[in-house]
Design an enzyme around this catalytic site. Structure first.
Site: not given
Ligand SMILES: *[C@@H]1O[C@H](CO)[C@@H](O)[C@H](O)[C@H]1NC(C)=O
Ligand SMILES: *[C@@H]1O[C@H](CO)[C@@H](O)[C@H](O)[C@H]1NC(C)=O
Ligand SMILES: *[C@@H]1O[C@H](CO)[C@@H](O)[C@H](O)[C@H]1NC(C)=O
Length: 425
Positions: A385, A180
């Site tokens: 995620h 990320s």
């Protein structure tokens, strides 16, 4: 059993306590305006966890050019005699080096890399609880400490951490894995300091936050937009740091996840599902319980303002201060765009179809702009995620691809599979 409808109901039931908890948290942040002292001895740190599972670990401090002091860990499997080219792991927003150990030795990426005899390094970005020191500034007293966004992490933190690892190993190159924010900041470094790309054999971006045009997470968007809209007001109130370790929110999450039974399991996983998405059965309660002892780990308000800009503009460019100030700072009314042309080492981008923070469409678009990258879509339609560092399915669904990329390109030499084995004194 996957039951999306039931999940929706649970999500709604969860919103009320979370919103209420957040209101209390914001109020207390204004009232106290001081990080609450965290009972450190209650939870194990990186080294203690590594030791607990029989690994060797050591701690170092990285000093960035602009004076931030970041904690860097090294970890290895003591049964290894020779080591493969160093691997550096960098965490995501509101996380820390703990990320890579949270899911435990059967699931966590750090353990897998160590067991495959990589010399493993795990860094921290400025502003989290392990990057909350500075040579000159006091994070509790000097607002200047918090004058950064992920722009500075890419410009200073990533290069400084890479230099530290290379100096400590006396190696010339390493391999970089960024999750990320850890991926987005790597791309910023390649744009702004292209000389550093020669120090990296391969880049592996795990849901890399490089472009965020299609971010679907409502709580993430609303939270960063609110901070962006009320940025001036937060300064007036003396709030520069948000969602830090030791905050009421973090302590409440840690407490909830220590409760016994059914309620705990639902609440623990519910909070994560609210922010991201729901992948049933993917993340173990034990993993979440560890996660919440240090999540959220803190960052600056300005960093969230930058995320708000990234999501709303859908571009990959520097912090937008508004026309007038841009002209002073950048010599142009528009904040300069980062370019991806120097991110030209062999790269692997990993994404999932159900990721609401860094959307698969954004990762695919970045992949198309890179000269030398491969795209891997995790073969699980629910992959989101938080599954990257925390899913119990990680070893089966993702690790083999990471390992293959490292074996092929991790030694440099243009993908000839050669690795520089070395001994550690
Ligand atoms: C280290 O690696 C060896 C060989 O792969 C493995 O048997 C062992 O479980 C690993 N972990 C530790 C803590 O030594
Ligand atoms: C914050 O950083 C920006 C950009 O580097 C700079 O222009 C500004 O003066 C800084 N603000 C403070 C209060 O230090
Ligand atoms: C200002 O930025 C715009 C957009 O990136 C660019 O097209 C233009 O050439 C820049 N102007 C100057 C003077 O650098």
């Amino acid at each position: 059993m996957r039951s999306p409808a039931l999940h929706e109901v649970k999500v709604v039931l969860l919103i009320v306590p979370v919103v209420f908890g957040h209101a209390v948290y914001c109020y207390s942040a204004i009232e106290l305006n001081q990080p609450v002292e965290y009972p450190k001895e209650k939870y194990l740190d990186f080294i203690e966890i590594a030791h607990k599972y029989g690994y060797y670990a050591e701690e170092h401090t990285v000093t960035t050019e602009d004076g931030y002091l970041l904690t860097l860990y090294r970890m290895r499997n003591t049964t290894c005699r020779v080591f493969l080219t160093p691997v550096l792991l960098m965490h995501g927003l509101l996380l820390s080096s703990d990320t890579w150990l949270d899911s435990g030795p059967k699931e966590g990426l750090a353990y897998y890399l160590a067991d495959n005899c990589y010399d493993l390094w795990v860094g921290n970005f400025r502003g989290n609880y392990l990057g909350r020191r500075h040579v000159r500034l006091n994070p509790d007293k000097d607002p200047e400490f918090w004058n950064f966004s992920f722009d500075e992490m890419g410009l200073y933190d990533v290069p400084a951490t890479i230099d530290a690892v290379l100096a400590l190993t006396q190696e010339e190159t390493l391999n970089y894995i960024g999750y990320s924010q850890g991926g987005g900041t790597f791309a910023i470094m390649c744009s702004e300091r292209p000389e550093y790309r020669l120090k990296v054999n391969t880049f592996i971006g795990l849901a890399p936050a490089i472009r965020m045009k299609f971010t679907r997470s409502i709580p993430f968007r609303v939270y960063s937009d609110l901070l962006s809209i009320f940025w001036k007001e937060t300064k007036l109130l003396g709030i520069y740091e948000v969602l830090y370790r030791g905050s009421l929110l973090q302590r409440a999450l840690a407490m909830i996840c220590r409760l016994p039974g059914f309620l705990r399991d639902k609440l623990c996983v519910g909070v994560i599902s609210l922010v991201d998405n729901y992948d049933p059965g993917s993340i173990q309660t034990e993993t979440l319980r560890r996660l919440y002892t240090h999540f959220p780990a803190g960052t600056s308000v300005k960093n969230f303002v930058k995320y708000s800009q990234a999501v709303n503009k859908g571009t990959f460019q520097k912090f937008d201060y508004g026309r007038e100030k841009n002209l002073v700072i950048y010599g142009n009314e528009t904040a300069p765009f980062y370019n991806l042309k120097n991110l030209d080492m062999p790269s692997l981008l990993i994404t999932g179809e159900n990721d609401f923070i860094v959307d698969i469409r954004d990762v695919t678009s970045v992949h198309k702009q890179l000269k030398n990258s491969k795209l891997f879509v995790v073969k699980n339609e629910y992959w989101d995620h938080f599954d990257i560092p925390y899913s119990a399915y990680f070893p089966k669904l993702v690790f083999p691809v990471v390992h293959k990329q490292l074996l092929k390109y991790g030694g440099g030499g243009g993908g000839d599979g050669f690795q520089s084995f070395y001994f550690i004194k």
